[in-house]
Scaffold this motif. Structure first.
Motif, short mmCIF file in Angstrom:
data_model
loop_
_atom_site.label_atom_id
_atom_site.label_comp_id
_atom_site.label_asym_id
_atom_site.label_seq_id
_atom_site.Cartn_x
_atom_site.Cartn_y
_atom_site.Cartn_z
N GLY A 197 61.06 -61.70 -68.95
CA GLY A 197 59.64 -61.72 -68.66
C GLY A 197 59.28 -60.82 -67.50
N GLU B 290 60.93 -56.82 -68.25
CA GLU B 290 60.38 -56.09 -69.37
C GLU B 290 58.85 -55.97 -69.33
OE1 GLU B 290 62.13 -54.55 -71.91
OE2 GLU B 290 63.86 -54.97 -70.63
N LEU B 291 58.16 -56.99 -68.83
CA LEU B 291 56.71 -56.97 -68.86
C LEU B 291 56.09 -56.51 -67.55
CD1 LEU B 291 55.87 -60.17 -70.94
CD2 LEU B 291 56.50 -57.87 -71.71
N CYS B 292 56.68 -56.91 -66.43
CA CYS B 292 56.15 -56.48 -65.13
C CYS B 292 56.78 -55.17 -64.66
CB CYS B 292 56.38 -57.56 -64.08
SG CYS B 292 55.28 -58.99 -64.25
N CYS C 75 52.63 -56.94 -59.21
CA CYS C 75 53.18 -57.74 -60.31
C CYS C 75 52.89 -59.21 -60.05
CB CYS C 75 54.69 -57.55 -60.43
SG CYS C 75 55.23 -55.85 -60.62
N PHE D 163 53.92 -63.00 -61.84
CA PHE D 163 54.57 -63.82 -62.86
C PHE D 163 53.86 -65.16 -62.85
CE2 PHE D 163 57.65 -66.27 -65.14
CZ PHE D 163 58.34 -65.38 -65.93
N ARG E 282 50.39 -55.59 -63.22
CA ARG E 282 51.03 -56.16 -64.43
C ARG E 282 51.23 -57.66 -64.27
NH1 ARG E 282 52.96 -52.13 -61.33
NH2 ARG E 282 55.17 -52.64 -61.56
N ALA F 208 52.86 -61.06 -66.22
CA ALA F 208 53.64 -61.70 -67.28
C ALA F 208 53.17 -63.15 -67.38
CB ALA F 208 55.12 -61.63 -66.97
N CYS G 17 53.71 -66.54 -68.52
CA CYS G 17 54.82 -67.36 -69.00
C CYS G 17 54.39 -68.79 -69.32
CB CYS G 17 55.92 -67.37 -67.93
SG CYS G 17 57.32 -68.44 -68.32
N GLU H 151 50.19 -59.80 -70.29
CA GLU H 151 50.89 -59.98 -71.56
C GLU H 151 51.61 -61.32 -71.58
OE1 GLU H 151 53.92 -57.59 -74.57
OE2 GLU H 151 53.28 -56.67 -72.69
N PHE I 28 54.17 -64.13 -73.39
CA PHE I 28 55.43 -63.96 -74.10
C PHE I 28 56.13 -65.29 -74.32
CE2 PHE I 28 56.79 -64.25 -69.74
CZ PHE I 28 58.06 -64.79 -69.76
#
Length: 335
Positions: free
Chosen positions: A135, A138-140, A216, A218, A238, A240, A242, A273, A275
């Motif tokens: 997570g 790849e995404l951040c 970033c 998360f 970015r 992610a 989760c 995004e 995931f």
């Protein structure tokens, strides 16, 4: 043979209670060719189970993964005595027929742990760790010098995310809900800034710790917290997505009301995004091998909150929504 299982007695209304669960006994068939009989040693309880429970019928077994010992085997692929990870639900004994193709989300024989506790395979060296690893990376796509914000940063996923961020050279800002958690994150995990989201103004904390903005994020919680982080993000930030634990116990018959600053989102060109970690099932062993090695090298510190007794799984699960645990909460089936 009799297996014990824990079922959702009735659909949860808000936060689950002990009265919502029931322990039942279930007879098992004698294993046939190609099947195995396993006994659970470690169980995982995770916030996603609350979301999944919405689709369960009253009386259905609670979902969940476990580390189990193979008591009997009628397949050469899984020898007796071996340890397996199985998505068998809240039960102590299981008869299972492994598929010809390995599905790492549902079942696999445990990889070499190199002396690490086997319970780690339900946490940082398993699905939880891969959630953090893929997570974030790849995404951040964190770069050295980036500023990373992690919500629920003392939890199973968040604590690993923050440490991977440090490995990647990021400035890491973590939010959690108690001084004990903040001390662990700061002193043991090496986070640069830590804040108690219950006692501070999130926007002010971010402006203090990240005056140059956030690159970033998360997101483990969603809701108003995410609104404040987005307002402090840089151009091309970015996110992610989760989890959204802030809304898991809300009334599902009503629409979620999440504040969003669309102006910032659009003109800062922020990428968000969502995931599910099984997206990277073809790279499953790559992730957990790297995580295992980081733990062995001392780059990842792992903490578990252990609850003993299969019958205590409901209370362990409920504690997730009270914020009682530090790191991964894990249930040891028997003393």
């Amino acid at each position: 043979m009799i297996s014990r299982k824990i079922v959702m007695k009735k659909q949860f209304n808000g936060t689950p209670t002990l009265e919502d669960f029931e322990i039942l006994e279930e007879p098992l068939n004698v294993i046939q060719d190609g099947e195995i009989l396993t006994q659970a040693e470690w169980h995982s309880v995770d916030p996603y189970m609350r979301m999944v429970s919405v689709g369960l019928k009253d009386g259905e077994i609670m979902p969940g993964r476990q580390i189990a010992r193979v008591l009997q085997s009628k397949t050469t692929a899984v020898p007796e005595g071996s340890l397996v990870m199985g998505n068998f639900g809240w039960r102590d004994l299981t008869v299972y027929k492994p598929e010809a193709d390995v599905n790492y989300d549902n079942f696999y024989v445990l990889q070499e742990m190199k002396g690490l506790p086997e319970s780690f395979a339900l946490g940082a060296v398993g699905r939880i760790g891969n959630t953090a690893f893929f997570g974030l990376t790849e995404l951040c796509s964190p770069k050295e010098g980036d500023t990373l914000v992690v919500s629920a940063a003392a939890g199973a996923v968040g604590s690993v995310v923050g440490q991977i961020g440090k490995i990647k050279g990021c400035k890491v800002i973590g939010f959690a809900g108690s001084d004990e958690k903040l001390n662990w994150m700061k002193n043991d995990l090496g986070f640069d800034h830590v804040f108690n989201y219950k006692t501070i103004n999130i926007d002010e904390a971010l402006k203090l710790a990240a005056p140059q903005g956030v690159d970033c994020y998360f997101d483990n919680v969603g809701g108003e917290f995410t609104y404040h982080v987005m307002n402090n993000m840089n151009l091309y930030g970015r996110i992610a997505l989760c989890g959204a634990i802030s809304s898991y116990n809300s009334d599902k018959s009503k629409p979620y009301t999440i504040p969003v600053n669309y102006h910032n989102w659009i003109y800062k060109q922020i990428k968000i995004e969502a995931f599910v970690v099984t997206r990277w099932k073809s790279r499953w062993l790559e992730g957990i091998t790297q995580l295992r090695d980081w733990v062995l090298e001392g780059k990842l510190q792992i903490k578990e909150t252990v609850v003993v007794g299969f019958e205590n799984m409901p209370s362990a699960f409920i504690s997730l929504f009270k914020g009682d645990n530090i790191g991964k909460i894990i249930v040891k089936s028997s003393p």
